[in-house]
Design a protein around this motif. Structure first.
Motif, PDB file in Angstrom:
ATOM      1  N   MET A  51       0.828  -1.198   0.000  1.00  0.00           N
ATOM      2  CA  MET A  51       0.000   0.000   0.000  1.00  0.00           C
ATOM      3  C   MET A  51       0.868   1.256   0.000  1.00  0.00           C
ATOM      4  O   MET A  51       0.619   2.208  -0.760  1.00  0.00           O
ATOM      5  N   MET A  52       1.919   1.263   0.815  1.00  0.00           N
ATOM      6  CA  MET A  52       2.829   2.405   0.856  1.00  0.00           C
ATOM      7  C   MET A  52       3.548   2.587  -0.480  1.00  0.00           C
ATOM      8  O   MET A  52       3.729   3.726  -0.948  1.00  0.00           O
ATOM      9  N   VAL A  81       7.418  12.899   5.592  1.00  0.00           N
ATOM     10  CA  VAL A  81       6.726  13.075   6.864  1.00  0.00           C
ATOM     11  C   VAL A  81       5.903  11.852   7.259  1.00  0.00           C
ATOM     12  O   VAL A  81       5.530  11.701   8.425  1.00  0.00           O
ATOM     13  N   THR A  82       5.589  10.991   6.303  1.00  0.00           N
ATOM     14  CA  THR A  82       4.838   9.777   6.641  1.00  0.00           C
ATOM     15  C   THR A  82       5.752   8.637   7.078  1.00  0.00           C
ATOM     16  O   THR A  82       5.263   7.599   7.528  1.00  0.00           O
ATOM     17  N   ALA A  83       7.064   8.834   6.946  1.00  0.00           N
ATOM     18  CA  ALA A  83       7.998   7.759   7.292  1.00  0.00           C
ATOM     19  C   ALA A  83       7.889   7.376   8.762  1.00  0.00           C
ATOM     20  O   ALA A  83       7.937   6.190   9.112  1.00  0.00           O
ATOM     21  N   ALA A  85       3.960   1.981  12.881  1.00  0.00           N
ATOM     22  CA  ALA A  85       3.015   0.920  12.530  1.00  0.00           C
ATOM     23  C   ALA A  85       3.748  -0.388  12.254  1.00  0.00           C
ATOM     24  O   ALA A  85       3.307  -1.467  12.684  1.00  0.00           O
ATOM     25  N   ARG A  86       4.874  -0.300  11.573  1.00  0.00           N
ATOM     26  CA  ARG A  86       5.672  -1.496  11.306  1.00  0.00           C
ATOM     27  C   ARG A  86       6.214  -2.097  12.606  1.00  0.00           C
ATOM     28  O   ARG A  86       6.325  -3.322  12.744  1.00  0.00           O
ATOM     29  N   VAL A 105      -2.334   4.326   9.320  1.00  0.00           N
ATOM     30  CA  VAL A 105      -1.801   4.188   7.958  1.00  0.00           C
ATOM     31  C   VAL A 105      -2.902   4.383   6.921  1.00  0.00           C
ATOM     32  O   VAL A 105      -2.628   4.783   5.782  1.00  0.00           O
ATOM     33  N   TYR A 106      -4.156   4.124   7.300  1.00  0.00           N
ATOM     34  CA  TYR A 106      -5.268   4.390   6.379  1.00  0.00           C
ATOM     35  C   TYR A 106      -5.425   5.897   6.175  1.00  0.00           C
ATOM     36  O   TYR A 106      -5.617   6.367   5.047  1.00  0.00           O
TER      37      TYR A 106
END
Length: 706
Positions: A96-97, A277-279, A285-286, A350-351
């Motif tokens: 998804m990423m 910024v999403t890293a 989450a990981r 993450v959604y």
């Protein structure tokens, strides 16, 4: 074995990451030879290839039942028993990423053709953004902490180059240096967390660490301060999250993100929407198998995210630069994602990351389109009435705004409302003030988000046309270098009005290479939430009728007592019912209140903002000063560094050079001068010296014997 015939190919994954890298290398090293068209062709081809392969990988996992891929492809180095590999862990979370990163990056590449058309650094910019995409893919696809850190630092390095792309402007150099230094603070904590993982687990491989997380960390404690013990799980997770605070711009490590607007608008969209910024959100989450073992770490995450979500959103209310309003919106939305992480709703985080990537990229690129149409003006006070000049930009910006504020049936509603509901459930279940604080922060944030979003829309596209009011003497152009500035001023002379107001701009709609990406981003901003909320969040089919396996099963681990999404899933009856229920939720009414207040102040009664600013002078001043965080960093962190630098310079020049180096030379010179006088070359002088020495020796011996 089911799914084996659809197993993900290692070669495909290698090309996913190599295609953007090859485009970056060709455009960077051979840009002058291949020209502008060649540079954008090779980089767009590379990112398009990566995007197509990413979609194929996601289809294999979702549509064909392929098993997750976890394999090393290259041994980087080996020191004793420690091995560092380049490897890929590709499950549904990663896929998804990959799709989000490459899709948004592809549209940003296309948009850049129009936005950077006259920039002398055209080829260099395409090389940088393609390299940025490669770095982010290496980060999200990694299967070990070493490669994660490589991607982590690579996106930081390229962001430094891109924020300071217009390196002749002092403000750009200040902004990229600020981003670099603040992220080094976060990365120090991140490194400590990775070192702690290596110390306690003896490996940096994800699968091994996650499989042994509970046995190794459940009873492990460490004493950092004498007499105080910490859970090792808490120590590791807090250190890792400090890294996420830097990359994902959480208070107090958020100060670099608004200043990153000094870079060109395409990279603002890429940094703020789908990549750097999403890293931090993705990383936490990981690492869910680790974070689930520490209530303290989760509360720390929740408190940080709630503070960021509400208080940075307030700053957006007083900003006049169109890009900075969207930047503070990004800070606030990252806070929402972090709150979701803190309440163990990792899938909701993450959604929202996914839906936010589409509508936030849309808003940034819409802002860039406005800047193009306004001849590089960014101050909303000198806009107004643009909807009749820029209809496509207006409609797409309206779509992005409605998605951002959480309008039911649009993508932002499904992800944002789920986070608010998860925070409410957690506040009801948890017996601590942090949970209650987190819920109220994201709930009130709905009002703040709606107010500043519609303020931007009204000041830019509605009301009185104010773009003729700025005189040439005041004219500043934050989006251009000196050559572009001269071109813009020349254009102003051509567009001078007949009323003596200086030189008026004539707005215009942007070219198709700019508007096409806006349209393509508007589509998922509207529809992707409706189509995916059931399968990705609540384990149902698209319409919510049948139960299916959870989308992130195996990729995200949540303890049963923490599983807020599972509790919300019991009340999920499909996207239509969810949206209809949203009209009754307090978040919707607060967003409606923000819309109403912005409409009154900026559309019906435009004189009210000035009166409100005078009446609320002190709070406005606090917000304009950004709560003093910039002063704290510049005067505290940077100031302390400057003092240390001056002390180091004094120590080096005065103590080391002056005393140790030059002082020892002076001593040798002094001694040599004395010895030189003694060495006369006359035999009777030496004989006399020998007699004196013998007398002194005899005196000592007599003294000792008696």
């Amino acid at each position: 074995m089911p799914g084996v015939e659809h197993a993900i190919s290692k070669t495909v994954l290698i090309w996913v990451v190599l295609a953007p890298l090859l485009g970056a290398i060709v455009a960077g090293l051979f840009g002058r030879r291949i020209g502008r068209a060649g540079a954008h062709t090779v980089t767009i081809a590379g990112v398009a290839t990566s995007c197509a392969l990413s979609v194929y990988v996601l289809w294999q996992l979702v549509g064909q039942g392929a098993p997750p891929f976890n394999e090393n492809v290259y041994t980087w180095f080996q020191v004793g028993g420690l091995q560092a590999h380049v490897g890929f862990m590709v499950d549904k979370l990663t896929a998804m990423m990959m799709v989000v990163v490459t899709f948004v990056s592809l549209l940003v590449h296309v948009y850049t053709i129009g936005y950077m058309h006259d920039d002398p650094g055209y080829q260099r910019f395409f090389s940088y953004i393609s390299l940025f995409t490669f770095s982010m893919l290496m980060l999200v696809m990694s299967n070990n902490f070493m490669q994660l850190f490589f991607g982590w630092e690579a996106v930081g390095l390229v962001s430094y180059l891109l924020i300071g792309f217009w390196y002749k402007r002092p403000s750009a150099i200040f902004a990229n240096l600020k981003a670099f230094l603040v992220n080094r603070v976060g990365d120090f904590g991140f490194l400590l967390g990775i070192a702690a993982v290596l110390y306690w687990f003896g490996t940096l491989d994800y699968a091994t660490v996650f499989a042994n997380a509970a046995p190794v960390l459940n009873d492990a404690v460490v004493s950092i301060v004498p007499g105080q013990t910490w859970q090792v799980a808490t120590l590791i997770c807090v250190c890792l999250f400090i890294g996420a605070m830097g990359k994902s711009a959480q208070v107090p490590l958020h100060v670099w993100l608004p200043d990153s607007m000094e870079g060109p608008t395409p990279i603002s969209a890429l940094i703020h929407a789908a990549t750097m910024v999403t890293a931090g959100i993705f990383m936490v989450a990981r690492m869910s198998p680790l974070f689930e073992l520490s209530e303290t770490a989760l509360n720390f995450v929740l408190f940080t995210g709630a503070t960021t979500a509400f208080f940075t959103g307030l700053i957006g209310i007083v900003q006049n630069d169109i890009k900075r309003v969207v930047a503070y919106s990004t800070l606030s939305q990252l806070g929402y994602m972090t709150v979701a992480l803190g309440v163990s709703a990792y899938s909701a985080a993450v959604y929202h990351l996914m839906t936010h990537a589409f509508f936030k990229a849309l808003l940034f690129l819409s802002a860039g389109s406005v800047i193009i149409g306004m001849h590089h003006e960014q101050d909303m006070r000198y806009m107004g009435g643009l909807r009749k000049y820029m209809p496509i930009t207006y409609i797409t910006c309206l779509v992005g705004t409605l998605a951002l504020v959480g309008t039911p049936f649009l993508s932002g509603f499904y992800s944002k409302d789920t986070i608010i509901e998860a925070a409410a459930h957690h506040a009801h279940q948890a017996d601590n003030w942090v949970a209650v604080y987190g819920y109220w922060a994201v709930l009130l944030g709905a009002f703040v988000t709606s107010f500043y979003s519609f303020r931007l829309l009204y000041l830019t596209f509605h009301g009185k046309e104010r773009f003729h009011e700025k005189h040439e003497a005041d004219y500043v152009m934050p989006e251009a270098d000196s050559s572009e500035h001269e071109q813009a001023l020349a254009h102003e002379h051509e567009a001078a009005d007949d009323h003596g107001h200086g030189h008026a701009h004539v707005p215009h709609e942007s070219p198709w290479v700019v508007t096409l990406p806006l349209i393509l981003l508007a589509i998922p901003s509207v529809a992707v939430g409706f189509l995916t909320v059931g399968p990705m969040l609540f384990g149902t089919d698209v319409l919510g009728h049948e139960k299916v396996l959870p989308f992130f099963l195996g990729a995200i681990e949540v303890l049963p007592q923490h599983d807020t999404i599972a509790e919300l899933a019991k009340e999920f009856h499909g996207p239509v019912a969810f949206a209809l229920h949203g009209f009754q939720a307090p978040a919707f009414w607060l967003a409606l209140a923000g819309f109403a207040l912005a409409t009154v102040m900026y559309l019906w009664k435009p004189e009210l903002p000035a009166k409100a600013a005078r009446a609320l002078a002190w709070p406005v001043r606090v917000l304009q000063n950004k709560y003093g965080f910039d002063d704290l960093w510049i005067g505290g962190f940077a100031g302390a560094g400057l003092v240390l630098g001056k002390l180091s310079r004094w120590t080096d020049s005065r103590l080391i050079d002056g005393v140790v180096v030059n002082g020892s030379a002076r001593v040798v010179d002094f001694v040599a001068g004395i010895v030189r006088r003694i060495q006369t070359g006359h035999l009777y002088h030496y004989a006399f010296a020998m007699i004196l020495g013998l007398i002194a020796l005899l005196a000592v011996l007599v003294r000792l014997w008696t």
